[in-house]
Design a protein around this motif. Sequence first.
Motif, short mmCIF file in Angstrom:
data_model
loop_
_atom_site.label_atom_id
_atom_site.label_comp_id
_atom_site.label_asym_id
_atom_site.label_seq_id
_atom_site.Cartn_x
_atom_site.Cartn_y
_atom_site.Cartn_z
N ALA A 198 0.84 -0.93 -0.32
CA ALA A 198 -0.40 0.41 -0.58
C ALA A 198 0.63 1.47 -0.13
O ALA A 198 1.71 0.81 0.33
CB ALA A 198 -1.11 0.22 1.27
N VAL A 199 0.70 2.22 -0.55
CA VAL A 199 1.08 3.16 -0.51
C VAL A 199 0.54 4.49 -0.22
O VAL A 199 -0.66 4.87 0.56
CB VAL A 199 1.44 4.27 -1.91
CG1 VAL A 199 1.51 3.39 -3.38
CG2 VAL A 199 -0.39 4.05 -2.19
N ALA A 200 0.97 5.54 0.91
CA ALA A 200 0.36 7.13 1.01
C ALA A 200 0.49 7.43 -0.15
O ALA A 200 0.89 7.93 -1.22
CB ALA A 200 1.61 7.13 1.87
N VAL A 201 -1.20 8.51 0.15
CA VAL A 201 -1.16 9.82 -0.80
C VAL A 201 -1.83 11.00 -0.56
O VAL A 201 -2.31 11.00 0.96
CB VAL A 201 -2.96 9.62 -0.83
CG1 VAL A 201 -3.22 10.46 -2.30
CG2 VAL A 201 -3.44 7.90 -1.82
N ARG A 202 -0.77 12.20 -0.49
CA ARG A 202 0.11 12.65 0.01
C ARG A 202 -1.33 14.09 -0.09
O ARG A 202 -1.97 14.93 -0.14
CB ARG A 202 0.88 14.16 0.33
CG ARG A 202 1.66 14.52 0.63
CD ARG A 202 2.84 14.89 0.56
NE ARG A 202 3.07 16.36 1.63
CZ ARG A 202 4.24 17.34 1.27
NH1 ARG A 202 5.34 15.99 0.43
NH2 ARG A 202 4.23 18.86 1.69
N GLU A 203 -1.21 13.76 -2.11
CA GLU A 203 -2.66 15.16 -2.43
C GLU A 203 -2.94 14.15 -3.61
O GLU A 203 -2.20 13.15 -4.38
CB GLU A 203 -1.49 15.97 -2.56
CG GLU A 203 -2.45 16.84 -3.52
CD GLU A 203 -1.99 18.31 -3.62
OE1 GLU A 203 -2.41 19.21 -4.68
OE2 GLU A 203 -1.17 18.79 -3.81
N ALA A 204 -4.55 14.14 -4.23
CA ALA A 204 -4.86 13.52 -5.54
C ALA A 204 -6.33 15.45 -5.83
O ALA A 204 -7.14 15.38 -4.95
CB ALA A 204 -5.41 12.36 -5.17
N HIS A 205 -5.73 14.67 -6.75
CA HIS A 205 -6.43 15.99 -7.75
C HIS A 205 -7.36 15.32 -8.79
O HIS A 205 -6.23 14.90 -9.75
CB HIS A 205 -6.91 17.09 -7.61
CG HIS A 205 -6.20 17.65 -8.27
ND1 HIS A 205 -4.19 17.92 -7.53
CD2 HIS A 205 -5.38 18.01 -9.65
CE1 HIS A 205 -3.64 18.39 -8.57
NE2 HIS A 205 -4.10 18.51 -10.01
N ALA A 206 -8.76 15.99 -9.27
CA ALA A 206 -9.02 15.52 -11.19
C ALA A 206 -9.31 16.55 -11.76
O ALA A 206 -9.63 17.15 -10.89
CB ALA A 206 -10.21 14.89 -10.76
N ALA A 237 -8.46 6.92 1.09
CA ALA A 237 -9.46 5.28 1.40
C ALA A 237 -8.62 3.80 0.72
O ALA A 237 -8.74 2.72 0.60
CB ALA A 237 -10.80 5.76 1.16
N ALA A 238 -8.98 4.52 -0.98
CA ALA A 238 -9.09 3.77 -1.93
C ALA A 238 -7.57 3.12 -2.30
O ALA A 238 -7.43 1.36 -2.84
CB ALA A 238 -9.39 3.85 -3.41
N ALA A 239 -6.54 3.42 -1.70
CA ALA A 239 -5.46 3.37 -1.98
C ALA A 239 -4.76 2.20 -1.19
O ALA A 239 -4.19 1.59 -0.60
CB ALA A 239 -4.24 4.53 -2.30
N ALA A 240 -5.11 2.26 0.25
CA ALA A 240 -4.96 1.90 1.35
C ALA A 240 -5.26 -0.04 1.21
O ALA A 240 -4.10 -0.45 2.02
CB ALA A 240 -6.05 1.93 2.48
N SER A 241 -5.94 -0.05 0.26
CA SER A 241 -5.74 -1.79 0.26
C SER A 241 -4.81 -2.60 -0.29
O SER A 241 -4.22 -3.48 -0.83
CB SER A 241 -7.00 -2.34 -0.19
OG SER A 241 -7.05 -1.78 -1.90
N GLY A 242 -3.57 -1.34 -1.35
CA GLY A 242 -2.58 -1.72 -2.02
C GLY A 242 -3.01 -2.44 -3.60
O GLY A 242 -2.31 -2.11 -4.51
N ASP A 243 -4.50 -1.98 -3.45
CA ASP A 243 -4.76 -2.34 -5.04
C ASP A 243 -4.97 -1.43 -6.05
O ASP A 243 -5.22 0.44 -5.26
CB ASP A 243 -6.64 -3.03 -4.70
CG ASP A 243 -6.94 -3.77 -4.20
OD1 ASP A 243 -6.19 -5.28 -4.64
OD2 ASP A 243 -8.02 -4.56 -3.93
#
Length: 539
Positions: free
Chosen positions: A58-66, A213-219
């Motif tokens: 799993a990775v950590a997401v510091r910032e995400a936008h679209a 939240a979505a990245a927490a699973s590693g998928d």
Amino acid sequence: MALNLSGQSFEVSGSKTLVSNERDFIAFISRPGVVAPPTASAVVGSAEQTLVPKGPAAVAVREAHADITASMPAAATLAGAAQVRANPGDATLLVLDFQGLRTVTELAAPSGVTIKNIQAWLGTKFDDKSVAGFPAGGANAVAFQEVQAERLLVTLDHAVKPSDFAAGSSVVIPTPPSNLELLVNGTRAWFQSGPIKGSQFSARIDLTAAVTAAAASGDAVMLTFRAAAPASLTLDGSAEILQRYPVVFPEAAARTVDAPAEGVYPLLLPVQASETKSPWFVKRVLVDVSAKVPATRVLPADGPKLTGDAELVLDPDHAIVIRLPATAVSSLGTLTGVRLPVVVDAAGAELAGTLRAATANGEPGEPIPKGALGPVTLQPSPSGDTTWIDLALTAPHALKSTDVVWLEVQAARGSVVWRLATPPAHTDDDAPLRRRTSSGTYVPLSTLSKVPYTGALRVVGQERPNDPLAAVLVAATGAGASGTVAGVPTQAGTTLALVLDPPVAFAAPTSGDADFSLDLTISAPGSYAITSAELQYTT
């Protein structure tokens, strides 16, 4: 020659204006309903993007936008706007299925194909009559009165494969996109109901929480942008992704930092050599801290910076008055004492103090009732070392944020060297000094050529009710400029998230393990348990 605009033609196209001196205007005559179709643009039901690929951890997401845009072009490619299928029994009949009610005003066929008729779906069957305004005899591209229908039955002059017709045709749908929606792995993260305003909608949408939240699973993390009906949609997602390294303390489930006094204490986060194959650029550190923190704070916990160029000697014949720094007074709700950096002579000494209020011009004034500190008996300083000693009030003194408080310090017995400090960068951290003359007035101390100095002390007190003061401040060792984070740990645990900007480089060890070092500046003495820690980095 005068510059005027007469005798010229003007044409507006999009955001541009064409100005011409051509005076011959050319007219075109055409049959009603027969049109020259506008250039078609692709439309889609949804736009998708893989924002975070599936990884081994799993990775950590510091910032995400679209960044998204939505519009309805002047003409849409038919392949994106509708399903095209043959009508059973007649190869020249095609059904355009829009999968929902759509408003349509024009249809253009592929080159060499003539549209002979268009009939609208009535809910149970196609209308027997052509759509209103359909041109007599048909054409390659036809315009007609607006019709709202789920399907259209199109008659052609010869048979055309549905896929070829869909790929080469265009349709004019004048209604704007509506009910825009962004999904993260199929879960709605943003929604705007109703049609867009204006010809185009554009926005930057913060998706940090949803992507985290979505990245927490590693998928893998997939973004989907869609509208209620096909439209011209663009999706450009971006994210700052950090690798994660959970720290394991070899000695126990937690690492304890004991702080018997205020000050800076090291916290070493062990990293195994096998995990550091390339240099890391640490951008974030998470530290879970638990402690039973008292209400008492010592301000500042680190400093002031002592000078070796000047010092004061306190004895029974010489009293010194020092103003408590405004930063400390405005932060604390109650004053309980001070701490002084001193060197005590071989015979020992006894110190006492008195709080004094300020006069109208801010200078030392009358003693504050119940403002006595000490006396305290001091033992000789070993090897002449500087020791921070406590001078406590006999009773706590309530503070207001705007108070100006002076402290008079005098040796009742013996001799004490009181270390001085270099002047601070901010005047609110300053602790100016005064001496009392034989007439009872207070005057500044003499200045020393090329030796700037000010008083040195730390203020001890309790935080204001409902206005907590940080008990611990975290920084990367030697990289305070990259950022700090402060908080008040609880017994249940508090997560302190340290963001490092610029990131701190962490070199891979050539052998063995390595430690990523943090500094804990503690203003509330006690025992602090580090129950977990995590480094988040890029390579």
